[in-house]
Design an enzyme around this catalytic site. Sequence first.
Site, PDB file in Angstrom:
ATOM      1  N   LYS A  65       1.036  -1.409   0.269  1.00 59.49           N
ATOM      2  CA  LYS A  65      -0.161   0.282   0.083  1.00 59.49           C
ATOM      3  C   LYS A  65       0.777   1.637  -0.242  1.00 59.49           C
ATOM      4  O   LYS A  65       0.535   1.683  -0.462  1.00 59.49           O
ATOM      5  CB  LYS A  65      -0.938  -0.179   1.488  1.00 59.49           C
ATOM      6  CG  LYS A  65      -2.283  -0.790   1.364  1.00 59.49           C
ATOM      7  CD  LYS A  65      -3.180  -0.669   2.016  1.00 59.49           C
ATOM      8  CE  LYS A  65      -4.449  -1.969   2.092  1.00 59.49           C
ATOM      9  NZ  LYS A  65      -5.606  -1.600   3.223  1.00 59.49           N
ATOM     10  N   ASP A 101      -9.571   2.764   1.900  1.00 65.38           N
ATOM     11  CA  ASP A 101     -10.056   1.966   3.381  1.00 65.38           C
ATOM     12  C   ASP A 101     -11.195   3.185   4.347  1.00 65.38           C
ATOM     13  O   ASP A 101     -11.636   2.869   5.036  1.00 65.38           O
ATOM     14  CB  ASP A 101      -9.100   1.760   3.533  1.00 65.38           C
ATOM     15  CG  ASP A 101      -7.963   0.439   3.650  1.00 65.38           C
ATOM     16  OD1 ASP A 101      -8.958  -0.121   3.310  1.00 65.38           O
ATOM     17  OD2 ASP A 101      -6.610   0.613   2.955  1.00 65.38           O
TER      18      ASP A 101
HETATM   19  P1  NAP Z   1       0.021  -1.793  10.430  1.00 68.40           P
HETATM   20  O1  NAP Z   1      -0.075  -1.001   9.822  1.00 68.40           O
HETATM   21  O2  NAP Z   1       0.900  -3.441  10.367  1.00 68.40           O
HETATM   22  O3  NAP Z   1      -1.201  -1.722  12.183  1.00 68.40           O
HETATM   23  C1  NAP Z   1      -0.970  -2.317  12.749  1.00 68.40           C
HETATM   24  C2  NAP Z   1      -1.407  -1.852  14.243  1.00 68.40           C
HETATM   25  O4  NAP Z   1      -1.309  -3.396  15.611  1.00 68.40           O
HETATM   26  C3  NAP Z   1      -0.416  -0.775  15.423  1.00 68.40           C
HETATM   27  O5  NAP Z   1      -0.702   0.416  15.659  1.00 68.40           O
HETATM   28  C4  NAP Z   1       0.552  -1.896  16.286  1.00 68.40           C
HETATM   29  O6  NAP Z   1       1.600  -1.125  17.017  1.00 68.40           O
HETATM   30  C5  NAP Z   1      -0.510  -2.634  16.362  1.00 68.40           C
HETATM   31  N1  NAP Z   1       0.061  -4.391  17.400  1.00 68.40           N
HETATM   32  C6  NAP Z   1      -0.205  -4.834  16.403  1.00 68.40           C
HETATM   33  N2  NAP Z   1       0.431  -6.053  17.268  1.00 68.40           N
HETATM   34  C7  NAP Z   1       0.601  -5.573  19.012  1.00 68.40           C
HETATM   35  C8  NAP Z   1       0.314  -6.009  19.373  1.00 68.40           C
HETATM   36  N3  NAP Z   1       1.153  -7.100  20.052  1.00 68.40           N
HETATM   37  N4  NAP Z   1      -0.181  -5.392  20.895  1.00 68.40           N
HETATM   38  C9  NAP Z   1      -0.645  -4.566  20.922  1.00 68.40           C
HETATM   39  N5  NAP Z   1      -0.875  -3.122  19.611  1.00 68.40           N
HETATM   40  C10 NAP Z   1      -0.240  -4.304  18.478  1.00 68.40           C
HETATM   41  O7  NAP Z   1      -1.715  -2.928   9.446  1.00 68.40           O
HETATM   42  P2  NAP Z   1      -2.696  -1.833   9.174  1.00 68.40           P
HETATM   43  O8  NAP Z   1      -2.999  -2.322   7.357  1.00 68.40           O
HETATM   44  O9  NAP Z   1      -2.929  -1.092  10.268  1.00 68.40           O
HETATM   45  O10 NAP Z   1      -4.350  -3.375   9.624  1.00 68.40           O
HETATM   46  C11 NAP Z   1      -4.657  -3.094  11.186  1.00 68.40           C
HETATM   47  C12 NAP Z   1      -5.362  -3.816  10.898  1.00 68.40           C
HETATM   48  O11 NAP Z   1      -7.157  -3.718   9.944  1.00 68.40           O
HETATM   49  C13 NAP Z   1      -5.310  -5.537   9.681  1.00 68.40           C
HETATM   50  O12 NAP Z   1      -5.447  -6.645  11.101  1.00 68.40           O
HETATM   51  C14 NAP Z   1      -6.178  -5.758   9.096  1.00 68.40           C
HETATM   52  O13 NAP Z   1      -6.305  -6.976   8.531  1.00 68.40           O
HETATM   53  C15 NAP Z   1      -7.178  -5.097   9.583  1.00 68.40           C
HETATM   54  N6  NAP Z   1      -7.519  -4.276   7.375  1.00 68.40           N
HETATM   55  C16 NAP Z   1      -9.376  -4.290   7.873  1.00 68.40           C
HETATM   56  C17 NAP Z   1      -9.648  -3.420   6.547  1.00 68.40           C
HETATM   57  C18 NAP Z   1     -11.391  -3.690   6.266  1.00 68.40           C
HETATM   58  O14 NAP Z   1     -11.649  -3.395   5.406  1.00 68.40           O
HETATM   59  N7  NAP Z   1     -11.801  -4.441   7.780  1.00 68.40           N
HETATM   60  C19 NAP Z   1      -8.992  -2.693   6.114  1.00 68.40           C
HETATM   61  C20 NAP Z   1      -7.523  -2.733   6.666  1.00 68.40           C
HETATM   62  C21 NAP Z   1      -6.949  -3.282   7.410  1.00 68.40           C
HETATM   63  P3  NAP Z   1       2.821  -0.891  17.244  1.00 68.40           P
HETATM   64  O15 NAP Z   1       3.077   0.971  16.397  1.00 68.40           O
HETATM   65  O16 NAP Z   1       2.895  -0.313  18.680  1.00 68.40           O
HETATM   66  O17 NAP Z   1       3.436  -2.011  16.205  1.00 68.40           O
END
Ligand code: NAP
Length: 286
Positions: A65, A101
Site C-alpha cells: 500500500k 479504506d
Molecule cells: P499495521 O500498519 O501493521 O498496524 C498494526 C497496528 O497494530 C499498530 O498500531 C500496532 O502497534 C498494533 N499492534 C500489532 N501487534 C500488536 C500487539 N501485539 N500489541 C499491541 N498492538 C499491536 O496494520 P494495518 O494495515 O493498520 O492493519 C491493522 C488491521 O486492520 C489488520 O488486522 C487488517 O487486516 C485490518 N484491516 C481491515 C480492513 C477492513 O476493510 N476491514 C482494512 C484495512 C485493514 P505498534 O505501532 O505498537 O506496532
Amino acid sequence: MKRAGIMGHPVAHSLSPVFQAAAFRESGLDVSYDLWDTSPSRLRARIESLRAPDILGANVTIPYKEAVVPLLDELGGQSARVGAVNTIVNRDGRLFGFNTDGPGFVAALRNEAAFDVAGRSVLLLGAGGAARGIAFALVDARAKTIGVTNRTIDRATRLAADVRAAGGPAEAVKPGASLARFDCVVNCTSIGMHGGPDPAGLPVEIDSLSRGALAVDIVYIPEVTPFLAAAATGGLRTFGGLPMLIYQGALAFELWTGVNAPAEAMAVAARNELQRRAALASGQRP
Ligand code: NAP
C-alpha cells in the site's frame, strides 16, 4: 472484456475477487477480477502493466500500500496525506492512486450501523496504516474529536500531529486517560485477527468506555473478535469489520466504473464465501 485485480503478496486468501466479481455480474459489466500475486521484484512491472487499455485498475493490499505511491502518476482524495494507496485507477494510461479504506469505514458506519461520525468523538486503538486512513476520513466526515492510542505511544502522537496539521481535531490519548467522552471506539490494530497477536495486548479497558459507545473492530476474521465479545459483555453496541471491507471495495468499484456499486450483492457474496471457508476448515461439506 475489461480487467481488474488485486495485487499483494500473498493474495490467495483475499475475499475481494469474490465480492468484486459479484458486483460486476450484478451490474451487467463484462469485467474479470483476478488475483495478481506480485513478488517485490515484479512490483514495478505489475504497475506498468496497469496502463494497458483493457485494465480498469487494481486494488492494492499487504505489503504494497505504501510502496506503490511513488510509482503512480497522481494521488487523489486523502491518499497523499495517508501515505498509502489501496485503489489504482487507469485513466487512458495514467495511473491515479486513492485510499478507500477510511471512506469505506465511514460509509459502513453510516449505512450499516446508523452511526454518523459528524460531531462525534472517536477513539482509534492503533496507529498503523488502517488507523491513518480512518483518521483522515474522520476529518473529512467532520468528527468532533479523533483520539489515537497505541502500544507504541510515539506513533499515536505522530499520527495525531499529522491529522492536526491537516486541520483535524486529533489528540494522542495516553494510557490511563479518561475514555468516557468517546462515542465510538475502533480497534485498528491487528489484535484479534485469526492467527494474530494476543488479544490481551489491546490498549483499552472495556470498563473505562461509556456504556453508550459503539465498539467497532475493523478485523473481520473472526466475525466476532475478542474485543467485540468483551464489549458486548460490557453492554456496548458492537459492529464488525466486514462492512468496511465491502464499502472500501464498493468505492473502488465506483472509481473504476462510474457506476453505483451493488453493496448488498457484494456483502452477500462475501458472507457466503466466509461461511464456505469456515465449513471447509471445520471439515464439513460446504
Ligand atoms: P499495521 O500498519 O501493521 O498496524 C498494526 C497496528 O497494530 C499498530 O498500531 C500496532 O502497534 C498494533 N499492534 C500489532 N501487534 C500488536 C500487539 N501485539 N500489541 C499491541 N498492538 C499491536 O496494520 P494495518 O494495515 O493498520 O492493519 C491493522 C488491521 O486492520 C489488520 O488486522 C487488517 O487486516 C485490518 N484491516 C481491515 C480492513 C477492513 O476493510 N476491514 C482494512 C484495512 C485493514 P505498534 O505501532 O505498537 O506496532
